[in-house]
Write a protein that holds these residues in place. Sequence first.
Motif, PDB file in Angstrom:
ATOM      1  N   ASP A  58      13.655 -29.022 -24.905  1.00 60.15           N
ATOM      2  CA  ASP A  58      15.283 -29.425 -24.466  1.00 60.15           C
ATOM      3  C   ASP A  58      16.436 -28.502 -24.797  1.00 60.15           C
ATOM      4  OD1 ASP A  58      14.210 -31.462 -23.217  1.00 60.15           O
ATOM      5  OD2 ASP A  58      14.240 -32.839 -24.843  1.00 60.15           O
ATOM      6  N   ASP A  59      15.989 -27.682 -26.027  1.00 67.92           N
ATOM      7  CA  ASP A  59      16.992 -26.772 -26.704  1.00 67.92           C
ATOM      8  C   ASP A  59      16.446 -25.395 -26.703  1.00 67.92           C
ATOM      9  OD1 ASP A  59      19.432 -26.049 -28.403  1.00 67.92           O
ATOM     10  OD2 ASP A  59      17.804 -25.841 -29.849  1.00 67.92           O
ATOM     11  N   VAL A  60      17.454 -24.475 -26.397  1.00 62.70           N
ATOM     12  CA  VAL A  60      17.059 -23.056 -25.977  1.00 62.70           C
ATOM     13  C   VAL A  60      16.540 -22.347 -27.455  1.00 62.70           C
ATOM     14  CG1 VAL A  60      19.420 -22.184 -26.372  1.00 62.70           C
ATOM     15  CG2 VAL A  60      17.433 -20.987 -24.833  1.00 62.70           C
ATOM     16  N   TYR A  61      17.096 -22.885 -28.467  1.00 60.16           N
ATOM     17  CA  TYR A  61      16.910 -22.300 -29.766  1.00 60.16           C
ATOM     18  C   TYR A  61      15.536 -22.909 -30.221  1.00 60.16           C
ATOM     19  CZ  TYR A  61      21.721 -20.797 -29.981  1.00 60.16           C
ATOM     20  OH  TYR A  61      22.848 -20.105 -29.929  1.00 60.16           O
ATOM     21  N   LEU A  62      15.155 -23.861 -29.853  1.00 58.28           N
ATOM     22  CA  LEU A  62      13.602 -24.733 -30.245  1.00 58.28           C
ATOM     23  C   LEU A  62      12.751 -23.934 -29.284  1.00 58.28           C
ATOM     24  CD1 LEU A  62      11.873 -26.200 -31.567  1.00 58.28           C
ATOM     25  CD2 LEU A  62      12.505 -28.097 -29.668  1.00 58.28           C
ATOM     26  N   ALA A  63      13.041 -23.560 -28.014  1.00 57.10           N
ATOM     27  CA  ALA A  63      12.338 -22.767 -27.134  1.00 57.10           C
ATOM     28  C   ALA A  63      11.880 -21.350 -27.484  1.00 57.10           C
ATOM     29  CB  ALA A  63      12.736 -22.859 -25.858  1.00 57.10           C
ATOM     30  N   ILE A  64      12.879 -20.804 -28.172  1.00 61.95           N
ATOM     31  CA  ILE A  64      12.820 -19.318 -28.767  1.00 61.95           C
ATOM     32  C   ILE A  64      11.872 -19.411 -29.825  1.00 61.95           C
ATOM     33  CG2 ILE A  64      13.970 -17.377 -29.891  1.00 61.95           C
ATOM     34  CD1 ILE A  64      16.456 -18.179 -27.787  1.00 61.95           C
ATOM     35  N   ASP A  65      12.128 -20.245 -30.770  1.00 61.59           N
ATOM     36  CA  ASP A  65      11.206 -20.477 -32.024  1.00 61.59           C
ATOM     37  C   ASP A  65       9.779 -20.698 -31.678  1.00 61.59           C
ATOM     38  OD1 ASP A  65      13.009 -20.343 -33.965  1.00 61.59           O
ATOM     39  OD2 ASP A  65      13.625 -22.535 -34.015  1.00 61.59           O
ATOM     40  N   LEU A  66       9.613 -21.660 -30.657  1.00 60.56           N
ATOM     41  CA  LEU A  66       8.137 -21.590 -30.101  1.00 60.56           C
ATOM     42  C   LEU A  66       7.579 -20.534 -29.602  1.00 60.56           C
ATOM     43  CD1 LEU A  66       8.620 -25.232 -28.350  1.00 60.56           C
ATOM     44  CD2 LEU A  66       7.465 -24.787 -30.543  1.00 60.56           C
ATOM     45  N   LEU A  67       8.497 -19.732 -28.741  1.00 60.26           N
ATOM     46  CA  LEU A  67       8.164 -18.657 -28.287  1.00 60.26           C
ATOM     47  C   LEU A  67       7.553 -17.674 -29.231  1.00 60.26           C
ATOM     48  CD1 LEU A  67       7.907 -16.969 -25.335  1.00 60.26           C
ATOM     49  CD2 LEU A  67       9.855 -15.935 -26.299  1.00 60.26           C
ATOM     50  N   ILE A  68       8.397 -17.428 -30.315  1.00 59.54           N
ATOM     51  CA  ILE A  68       8.122 -16.557 -31.402  1.00 59.54           C
ATOM     52  C   ILE A  68       6.858 -16.924 -31.962  1.00 59.54           C
ATOM     53  CG2 ILE A  68       8.823 -15.373 -33.594  1.00 59.54           C
ATOM     54  CD1 ILE A  68      10.280 -14.334 -30.929  1.00 59.54           C
ATOM     55  N   ASP A  69       6.453 -18.235 -32.105  1.00 58.28           N
ATOM     56  CA  ASP A  69       5.190 -18.571 -32.801  1.00 58.28           C
ATOM     57  C   ASP A  69       4.006 -18.373 -31.940  1.00 58.28           C
ATOM     58  OD1 ASP A  69       6.642 -19.817 -34.860  1.00 58.28           O
ATOM     59  OD2 ASP A  69       6.669 -21.682 -34.345  1.00 58.28           O
ATOM     60  N   LYS A  70       4.249 -18.416 -30.536  1.00 61.18           N
ATOM     61  CA  LYS A  70       3.039 -17.855 -29.818  1.00 61.18           C
ATOM     62  C   LYS A  70       2.765 -16.429 -29.807  1.00 61.18           C
ATOM     63  CE  LYS A  70       3.541 -21.830 -26.397  1.00 61.18           C
ATOM     64  NZ  LYS A  70       3.890 -22.235 -25.047  1.00 61.18           N
ATOM     65  N   LEU A  71       3.925 -15.623 -29.827  1.00 62.26           N
ATOM     66  CA  LEU A  71       3.794 -14.431 -29.804  1.00 62.26           C
ATOM     67  C   LEU A  71       3.171 -13.780 -30.881  1.00 62.26           C
ATOM     68  CD1 LEU A  71       7.104 -13.001 -28.131  1.00 62.26           C
ATOM     69  CD2 LEU A  71       4.769 -12.983 -27.401  1.00 62.26           C
ATOM     70  N   THR A  72       3.802 -14.419 -32.088  1.00 65.91           N
ATOM     71  CA  THR A  72       3.087 -14.075 -33.367  1.00 65.91           C
ATOM     72  C   THR A  72       1.721 -14.391 -33.419  1.00 65.91           C
ATOM     73  OG1 THR A  72       5.263 -14.559 -34.461  1.00 65.91           O
ATOM     74  CG2 THR A  72       3.197 -14.640 -35.987  1.00 65.91           C
ATOM     75  N   GLN A  73       1.235 -15.493 -32.975  1.00 67.20           N
ATOM     76  CA  GLN A  73      -0.269 -15.614 -32.849  1.00 67.20           C
ATOM     77  C   GLN A  73      -1.098 -14.643 -31.911  1.00 67.20           C
ATOM     78  OE1 GLN A  73      -1.786 -17.854 -34.836  1.00 67.20           O
ATOM     79  NE2 GLN A  73      -3.780 -16.891 -34.089  1.00 67.20           N
ATOM     80  N   GLN A  74      -0.343 -14.192 -30.880  1.00 70.71           N
ATOM     81  CA  GLN A  74      -1.208 -13.314 -30.038  1.00 70.71           C
ATOM     82  C   GLN A  74      -0.902 -12.179 -30.633  1.00 70.71           C
ATOM     83  OE1 GLN A  74       0.514 -13.204 -26.161  1.00 70.71           O
ATOM     84  NE2 GLN A  74       0.272 -15.328 -25.754  1.00 70.71           N
ATOM     85  N   LEU A  75      -0.096 -11.490 -31.435  1.00 72.71           N
ATOM     86  CA  LEU A  75      -0.143 -10.229 -32.090  1.00 72.71           C
ATOM     87  C   LEU A  75      -1.004 -10.230 -33.269  1.00 72.71           C
ATOM     88  CD1 LEU A  75       3.689  -9.612 -31.800  1.00 72.71           C
ATOM     89  CD2 LEU A  75       1.916  -7.972 -30.888  1.00 72.71           C
TER      90      LEU A  75
END
Length: 85
Positions: A58-75
């Motif tokens: 619902d919040d763009v900042y939360l979406a970015i946090d979730l995105l960074i978590d996903k990218l961190t795991q993939q990396l």
Amino acid sequence: MTHTLREFVTAKLSKLEQFFEIASISVYIVQKVEKVQKIVEATVHLYGSELHATAEADDVYLAIDLLIDKLTQQLKTHKKKMKQY
């Protein structure tokens, strides 16, 4: 993208530098709004590979946090695979 949001994204993406040198990563962020949901997508181009993640909230900042978590795991997974070779 606003200046404040751009700074927030840049600060969050700097966390990804611990996995690979800056010269070897280029990141493209796409922000979409669908009704109430904010959708953020990122593609990370590495030498010989490409990682993609999408997050929505619902919040763009939360979406970015979730995105960074996903990218961190993939990396982390990608780096582990690279060490095996």
